[in-house]
Design an enzyme around this catalytic site. Structure first.
Site, PDB file in Angstrom:
ATOM      1  N   GLU A  84       1.326   0.189  -4.765  1.00 33.69           N
ATOM      2  CA  GLU A  84       1.027   1.551  -5.449  1.00 33.69           C
ATOM      3  C   GLU A  84       1.982   2.538  -5.595  1.00 33.69           C
ATOM      4  O   GLU A  84       2.514   2.602  -4.381  1.00 33.69           O
ATOM      5  CB  GLU A  84      -0.298   1.994  -4.472  1.00 33.69           C
ATOM      6  CG  GLU A  84      -1.387   1.486  -4.405  1.00 33.69           C
ATOM      7  CD  GLU A  84      -2.404   1.895  -3.215  1.00 33.69           C
ATOM      8  OE1 GLU A  84      -3.688   1.971  -3.811  1.00 33.69           O
ATOM      9  OE2 GLU A  84      -1.861   2.363  -2.186  1.00 33.69           O
TER      10      GLU A  84
ATOM     11  N   ASP B  44       0.918  -1.129  -0.024  1.00 35.84           N
ATOM     12  CA  ASP B  44      -0.050   0.145   0.117  1.00 35.84           C
ATOM     13  C   ASP B  44       0.974   1.233  -0.021  1.00 35.84           C
ATOM     14  O   ASP B  44       1.836   1.307   0.726  1.00 35.84           O
ATOM     15  CB  ASP B  44      -0.931  -0.065   1.256  1.00 35.84           C
ATOM     16  CG  ASP B  44      -1.840   0.958   1.387  1.00 35.84           C
ATOM     17  OD1 ASP B  44      -3.001   0.710   0.231  1.00 35.84           O
ATOM     18  OD2 ASP B  44      -2.047   1.902   2.254  1.00 35.84           O
TER      19      ASP B  44
END
Ligand code: CA
Length: 674
Positions: free
Chosen positions: A358, A327
Site C-alpha cells: 500500500e 501494509d
C-alpha cells in the site's frame, strides 16, 4: 550509563551499535543452544526458562554482554521445547519481555519458545519447491478463517478455519470448494491476510472470534489460533509449513501480508527490549501515530531495517514464502523496500519473489532524516519489481471506497472515459493522476476492484445501483437508509453485468492482477464495509454461492485463462504502454482501444480490440480491416465466436459501416486472426 528513553536515536548511535550478525534470537541444534539479544545500554539481562508455556520458572541465567550491545547465554544442552522470556534491567527498572526475534512461542505469544527448526519440517518439506512462475501472476487475497469456516467448505470440522484446511484434498463433492476451487479458478498466488502471530484473537478462546490480524505481536512466528494446538509452539510451525507445501503441490504460490509498519501495541517486545528505538517517538517523546495504532515502527534506523529485512528473508527461507504484501508502506521507506527487493533477488533470482504493498499511511509520522516514505508521489523511486495498490484504478471502475454512493464507470459514473483509457495503461505517462502518482512502468501497479478493506465489489455495486440499500458505515454518517441485509443476498442481474464489466476492465488493464477471495462468485459481507472483527459467519466465503453465481465464476475463469495467454495484456516491460493504440471515446460510457498482441512466441492473434460499454444502450462500433473473432462478450470469456455485424459491408460497400454491437453494460475483446 543512564539513557533518556525518549531520545531520538541518531546516526551516531546506529554507527556505534549496529549489529549485523544473523544470530539474534535463539540458535538451537544438537550441539547446543545459544540465546542472543540486542539490548544496548542495558545494565543487565536475565533469561528465564520454563518447561511449558504456562508452567512455573525452571531456571534463570544471566546473559553476558558482547559486542555492539548484544547479550548472550549459551549451553551445550539442546533446549528444544523449552519456553523462555527475559528481564531487562535499565535505569533502575526491570522489564520482562518475550524475545522479539523469537521464531516460536506458546499460547497468545507471551512466552517465547526454543525450537530446533529442523524438527518442525513436514515430510518432504526441505525438498519441496514452489510451482514454476506462469506468464502472469493472479493474486488472490484470502483470510485463513474465511476460507474454510463455512460448513459447506467440504473440510472436516476440526480443520475449518485452520492452516490444515489447505491440506484437505478432493473438496469437490457436488461443486468444488477450498483448494479444489482455487485450482479450478486458475489463480497463481494465494495472498494470505496476516498469518504471523497477532494479538487480537485469544488463542485459548472459542472459535467464534474473528480478526483480520493487522496487529503483530511476534513477527517471526505463525499465528496460533489457526493451529490445531496453540500451546505447543511447534504445532503452528509444522501446520503452516504443511499449508505452504499443500498449496505448492496444487500449483499455487503463497504471498504473506506483512505489517512491519506498526506493532499491536506501543508496549511491544521491541519497545521493551530497547525503549524508544524500534517504536518511533515524536520529538516530544509521545508515540508517533501514522498507523492510527499509536505504535509506528521506526523504519530508517539501522537495526529496525535489519530486523525487517531479516524477517522477510526468514519467511522466504524457512517457510518457502513466494512473495510479500506490505501494509502501509507510507510508513516504510523507499530505501528499505529497494533493499528488500535486492536481497531477495540476490538469493532467489530476479523477480522470483513478488513484492507489493500500500503506497499510503493513515497519518503523518516523523520519518528518519534522509529517507523517503513509500507514498504515491515516490513510486518512481521504487524498483520496477515493487508494485503498489492502485486506488485510482479501483475508484475509476467502481467508485470511491469511502463515499459509498459515489459510482465509478460501471455503475453510473459520468465523465470517466479518459481516466479509464489512462487506467488501461497502468497510468504510465498519464496527466490525470493525483497526489503525484507517476509510475514508470505498469509493473509498479496492482489493479484491483476489491480487497479486505471497504465494501466487497458486490456490495458496492448493490449500494450504488439499487438506491436505498446502503448501510450506515463508519466513514459515512449520512449514508443511505439502514439496509435490509437480505438485499445483498439477492441476485440482481444488472449487478452481475456490472460485475462482469468491472472484471473485464481490470483484467484488460496493464499491471498486476489482484482480487479479493470470492469476488468471482458475488461475495457479500451484507453491507459491512469494515469487517475486521465482525463475525466469522459474516466474513466467511459461502461456498454455495459458487453454484448461484456459476456464470460469474465461469467468466472470471475465462478472464484468468485469457490473461495468461495474451502477451498484449500480461506484458509488464517498460515498453508495454506502446502496445495500446487507437484509444477512442465513442460517446458517454463507451470507449475502445487496440492492443498489439505480438511476442517472440507465435501468438494466434496479432491484435486485440477491447471495448467497454457502461451506457444503458447498445453501442455500434466500427471494426478495423481484417478478420476478427470474439474472445469475450457479455456472457462468455475465453470463447471464440464469430463477429455479428449490425450492418453488412455489402449493403453500403464502405468499411466504415462494418459495425458490430456491444450490448449495454458490457465489454468485449475481439482478436484479429488474419
Ligand atoms: Ca496470536
Amino acid at each position: 550509563m543512564k539513557t533518556d528513553r525518549y531520545i531520538r536515536y541518531d546516526k551516531e548511535f546506529d554507527a556505534r551499535y549496529e549489529y549485523t550478525g544473523n544470530d539474534l534470537g535463539v540458535t538451537c541444534n544438537k550441539e547446543g543452544t545459544i540465546f542472543k539479544v540486542w539490548c544496548p545500554l542495558a545494565d543487565g539481562v536475565t533469561l528465564h526458562l520454563y518447561t511449558a508455556d504456562n508452567s512455573g520458572l525452571y531456571q534463570t541465567h544471566g546473559l553476558i554482554p558482547g559486542e555492539k550491545g548484544t547479550w548472550t547465554w549459551e549451553t551445550t544442552e539442546c533446549l528444544h521445547g523449552m519456553y523462555y522470556d527475559y528481564t531487562v534491567y535499565r535505569d533502575g527498572e526491570a522489564t520482562t519481555t518475550a524475545d522479539p526475534y523469537a521464531v516460536a512461542c506458546g499460547c497468545n505469544g507471551v512466552r517465547s519458545m526454543v525450537v530446533d527448526l529442523s524438527r518442525t519440517n513436514p515430510e518432504g518439506f526441505l525438498e519441496e519447491k514452489a510451482p514454476a512462475l506462469q506468464t502472469e501472476n493472479v493474486l488472490y487475497e484470502l483470510h485463513i478463517k474465511d476460507f474454510s469456516y463455512d460448513a459447506d467448505s467440504g473440510v472436516p470440522k476440526e480443520y475449518r478455519g485452520k492452516y490444515k484446511a489447505f491440506t484437505v484434498q478432493g473438496t469437490n463433492g457436488s461443486y468444488p470448494t477450498c483448494v479444489e476451487h482455487l485450482k479450478n479458478l486458475g489463480i497463481t498466488h494465494v495472498h494470505l491476510l496476516p498469518a504471523y502471530d497477532f494479538g487480537s484473537v485469544d488463542e485459548a478462546g472459542d472459535d467464534s472470534q474473528f480478526n483480520w490480524g493487522y496487529d503483530p505481536l511476534n513477527y517471526n512466528v505463525p499465528e496460533g489460533s489457526y493451529a490445531t494446538d496453540p500451546h505447543d509452539g511447534t504445532v503452528r510451525i509444522r501446520e503452516f509449513k504443511e499449508m505452504v507445501q499443500a498449496l505448492h503441490k496444487n500449483g499455487i504460490r503463497v504471498v504473506m501480508d506483512v505489517v512491519y509498519n506498526h506493532t499491536y501495541a506501543p508496549d511491544s517486545w521491541l519497545e521493551r527490549m530497547v525503549p524508544g528505538y524500534y517504536n518511533r517517538r515524536k520529538p516530544d517523546g509521545t508515540y508517533a501515530n501514522g498507523s492510527c495504532c499509536g505504535s509506528d515502527i521506526a523504519a530508517g534506523r539501522a537495526m529496525v531495517d535489519n530486523y525487517i529485512v531479516d524477517s522477510v528473508l526468514y519467511w522466504a527461507k524457512e517457510y518457502h514464502i513466494d512473495g510479500f504484501r506490505f501494509d502501509l508502506m507510507g510508513l516504510l521507506t523507499v530505501e528499505l523496500m529497494n533493499r528488500i527487493r535486492k536481497e531477495l533477488d540476490a538469493v532467489y533470482g530476479k523477480g522470483e519473489k513478488i513484492l507489493y504493498g500500500e503506497p499510503w499511511r493513515a497519518d503523518e509520522s516523523p520519518m528518519e532524516e534522509g529517507t523517503r516514505p513509500v507514498l504515491k508521489e515516490n513510486v518512481s523511486y521504487l524498483d520496477d519489481g515493487i508494485a503498489v495498490f492502485c486506488d485510482a484504478t479501483r475508484d475509476v471502475i467502481k467508485g470511491h471506497v469511502f463515499y459509498e454512493e459515489e459510482p465509478g464507470f460501471v455503475n453510473g459514473g459520468t465523465g470517466l472515459e479518459e481516466k479509464v483509457l489512462d487506467a488501461a495503461n497502468g497510468w504510465v505517462g498519464s496527466s490525470l493522476t493525483t497526489e503525484g502518482f507517476a509510475p514508470r512502468s505498469c509493473s509498479q501497479v496492482v489493479n484491483y476492484t476489491s480487497a479486505h478493506d471497504n465494501f466487497t465489489l458486490w456490495d458496492k455495486l448493490v449500494i450504488t445501483m439499487h438506491e436505498g440499500t446502503g448501510k450506515n458505515n463508519e466513514y459515512c454518517e449520512d449514508a443511505a437508509v439502514p439496509c435490509d441485509e437480505k438485499v445483498f443476498e439477492t441476485r440482481f442481474e444488472d449487478v452481475v453485468r456490472a460485475n462482469k464489466l468491472a472484471a473485464l476492465m481490470y483484467f484488460t488493464f496493464q499491471g498486476h492482477i489482484f482480487l479479493q477471495a470470492g469476488e468471482e462468485f458475488g461475495r457479500t459481507k451484507l453491507g459491512d464495509s469494515n469487517s475486521f472483527r465482525s463475525a466469522p459467519t459474516e466474513n466467511m466465503l459461502r461456498w454455495h454461492q459458487t453454484v448461484e453465481y456459476a456464470d460469474l465464476l465461469s467468466y472470471y475463469q475465462g478472464l484468468i485463462r485469457l490473461r495468461k495467454k495474451l502477451p498484449g495484456l500480461y506484458d509488464k516491460s517498460a515498453s508495454a504502454k506502446e502496445r495500446i493504440t487507437n484509444r477512442t471515446i465513442h460517446g458517454e460510457g463507451v470507449v475502445s482501444f487496440q492492443v498489439d498482441n505480438g511476442s517472440d512466441k507465435r501468438e494466434p492473434y496479432e491484435r486485440l480490440f477491447i471495448t467497454y460499454n457502461a451506457s444503458d444502450s447498445e453501442a455500434h462500433l466500427p471494426l478495423p480491416e481484417g478478420e476478427w473473432v470474439v474472445l469475450v462478450d457479455d456472457t462468455d470469456a475465453d470463447c471464440e465466436k464469430t463477429v455479428t455485424f449490425v450492418e453488412k459491408v455489402a449493403e453500403t460497400g464502405s468499411m466504415a459501416d462494418r459495425k458490430f454491437a456491444v450490448p449495454a453494460l458490457s465489454g468485449m475483446i475481439l482478436a484479429k486472426i488474419s
